[in-house]
Write an enzyme that holds these catalytic residues in place. Structure first.
Site, PDB file in Angstrom:
ATOM      1  N   CYS A 280       0.806  -1.220   0.000  1.00  0.00           N
ATOM      2  CA  CYS A 280       0.000   0.000   0.000  1.00  0.00           C
ATOM      3  C   CYS A 280       0.835   1.264   0.000  1.00  0.00           C
ATOM      4  CB  CYS A 280      -0.915   0.008   1.225  1.00  0.00           C
ATOM      5  SG  CYS A 280      -0.028  -0.048   2.798  1.00  0.00           S
TER       6      CYS A 280
ATOM      7  N   GLU B 205      -6.931  -6.219  -0.122  1.00  0.00           N
ATOM      8  CA  GLU B 205      -6.969  -5.280   1.002  1.00  0.00           C
ATOM      9  C   GLU B 205      -5.933  -4.196   0.791  1.00  0.00           C
ATOM     10  OE1 GLU B 205      -5.211  -3.881   4.893  1.00  0.00           O
ATOM     11  OE2 GLU B 205      -4.304  -5.139   3.334  1.00  0.00           O
TER      12      GLU B 205
ATOM     13  N   ARG C 263      -8.664   1.703  12.783  1.00  0.00           N
ATOM     14  CA  ARG C 263      -7.857   1.267  11.642  1.00  0.00           C
ATOM     15  C   ARG C 263      -8.790   0.994  10.457  1.00  0.00           C
ATOM     16  NH1 ARG C 263      -2.680  -0.649  11.777  1.00  0.00           N
ATOM     17  NH2 ARG C 263      -1.898  -1.688   9.909  1.00  0.00           N
TER      18      ARG C 263
ATOM     19  N   ARG D 272      -9.502   0.252   6.539  1.00  0.00           N
ATOM     20  CA  ARG D 272      -8.881  -0.337   5.359  1.00  0.00           C
ATOM     21  C   ARG D 272      -9.961  -0.607   4.318  1.00  0.00           C
ATOM     22  NH1 ARG D 272      -5.087   1.370   7.428  1.00  0.00           N
ATOM     23  NH2 ARG D 272      -3.030   0.451   7.765  1.00  0.00           N
TER      24      ARG D 272
END
Length: 415
Positions: free
Chosen positions: A139, A186, A230, A232
């Site tokens: 990412c 992801e 968090r 995502r």
């Protein structure tokens, strides 16, 4: 009553407090406190309790195969194994991550499946057939922090980054070659806005138009499962049309607080064979002193925060109390721990220990940490919240089996 507490109650009908304590690697007193409602039974123990009770979902009784790309330390794998998945190939290039992965999935060292380092030069034709492709593709080219760093260094980012940004296309070439029933990708939340949305548009066009998959995506915050904010983005694709819906997700409305993952100083902290006293001094019932910030570092962080506050910026350290929740754990946590500093009454704050970072990401205490603290911080900062992956796998599995069942029926009719 939450799921973990419900499962604990069911388990107590079959096991004594002592037996449960031994199975869960906690003290008998801790089990008693959970039962009496003094402290909540941690959500992260739900899978272990289900295993003790022999609970498996209907989908879990129908195995499917998957490959684990850009695997890191296996967080996504753990989620899909919990719902009947069987890994047939793993790809992870980082040698330290490989060490942690193989310490926790030892069967992968016995030729049970294929283990690949760098996926880029690996021929797609040599990848085993599989039902689901899983990939937390790197990412850094898309994240806010990653883009800022690359801009400061004068480097390209996104799909123009020849070493990382194009790894998505390795995912695409494998999907194109093997045509799995489904995939789950992801990445960071910022993927959608990177390069004014053009990066995400290319990804969607590739998956939908070029590869022909039905696509669903959603930003999920793991804070319902662990005490960490968090977010995502999860991209799910199916080879055939389905009635998949994100509405089927069961995200806890209220998540645990930080104290549920911190080392316990009341004598109930489990002595793990693989940790020993590396992070926690069991004799003195305290976190090892090395995790407390030095006077020099604490003074620097306070001065740094004051400087940016005066300039009208929001930069600074994140001081959190046991009754609160944390910011997002990042791979840079090893540097100074500034995004998550645990308040200590009468003392300077401290970093989380690597074991606490593991718990913050939803890993059970049975997860081994065979690398240095620095490498462990990087690995957990790059990992996924494993209960989120279990939940995504849970709602994906029935649709995977539906597609596989239809394919088998078509093959039978053709024969």
């Amino acid at each position: 009553m939450d799921t973990a507490t419900t499962l604990l109650s069911q388990a107590r009908a079959r096991y004594t407090q002592r037996q449960l304590a031994e199975q869960l690697n906690v003290s008998q007193r801790t089990v008693a406190r959970w039962e009496n409602g003094e402290t909540p039974c941690p959500t992260m123990l739900a899978p272990a309790l289900k295993e003790l009770l022999g609970i498996r979902t209907a989908a879990a009784n129908q195995d499917f195969t998957f490959i684990d790309l850009f695997a890191g330390i296996g967080g996504i794998r753990k989620g899909f194994e919990a719902h009947g998945g069987r890994c047939v190939l793993t790809s992870e290039w980082n040698s330290y991550a490989q060490k942690t992965y193989l310490a926790n999935f030892p069967d992968d060292q016995e030729d049970v499946h294929t283990f690949v380092g760098d996926i880029q030069p690996f021929p797609a034709s040599e990848i085993p057939d599989h039902d689901v492709l899983l990939g937390g593709f790197p990412c850094q080219p898309f994240s806010i922090a990653g883009v800022s760093k690359k801009n400061s260094l004068g480097r390209l980012h996104g799909f123009e980054d020849a070493t990382q940004g194009t790894l998505f296309f390795d995912v695409a070439r494998i999907i194109n070659e093997k045509r799995p029933a489904a995939f789950m990708l992801e990445n960071v939340k910022n993927l959608r806005s990177h390069d004014k949305g053009r990066t995400f548009a290319v990804i969607m066009e590739t998956l939908q138009e070029e590869l022909g998959y039905e696509i669903h995506f959603k930003v999920i915050d793991g804070i319902g499962f662990t005490p960490q904010h968090r977010e995502r983005i999860i991209i799910v694709g199916f080879r055939e049309p389905t009635d998949f819906s994100w509405d089927d997700l069961e995200l806890p409305p209220v998540g645990p607080k930080l104290h549920t993952i911190l080392h316990r100083t009341d004598g109930s902290e489990p002595l793990l064979e693989w940790d020993g006293d590396r992070y926690f001094d069991h004799d003195n019932r305290e976190v090892q002193p090395k995790f407390t910030l030095t006077p020099k570092l604490w003074a620097y962080l306070q001065a740094y925060a004051a400087k940016h506050k005066a300039a009208g910026n929001g930069f600074g350290y994140g001081l959190v109390h046991p009754s609160g929740t944390t910011r997002t754990l990042s791979a840079r946590y090893y540097k100074d721990g500034s995004e998550i500093l645990v308040s200590q009454e009468g003392n300077r704050p401290r970093r989380l220990t690597p074991r606490e970072c593991a718990r913050l990401m939803g890993y059970e205490d049975t997860f081994r940490i065979p690398v240095s603290d620095t490498q462990a911080y990087k690995q957990f900062g790059n990992s996924v919240v494993t209960p989120v992956m279990r939940e995504v796998a849970r709602i994906m599995a029935p649709h995977v089996h539906q597609i596989l069942g239809a394919s088998k029926a078509d093959q039978s009719m053709s024969a």
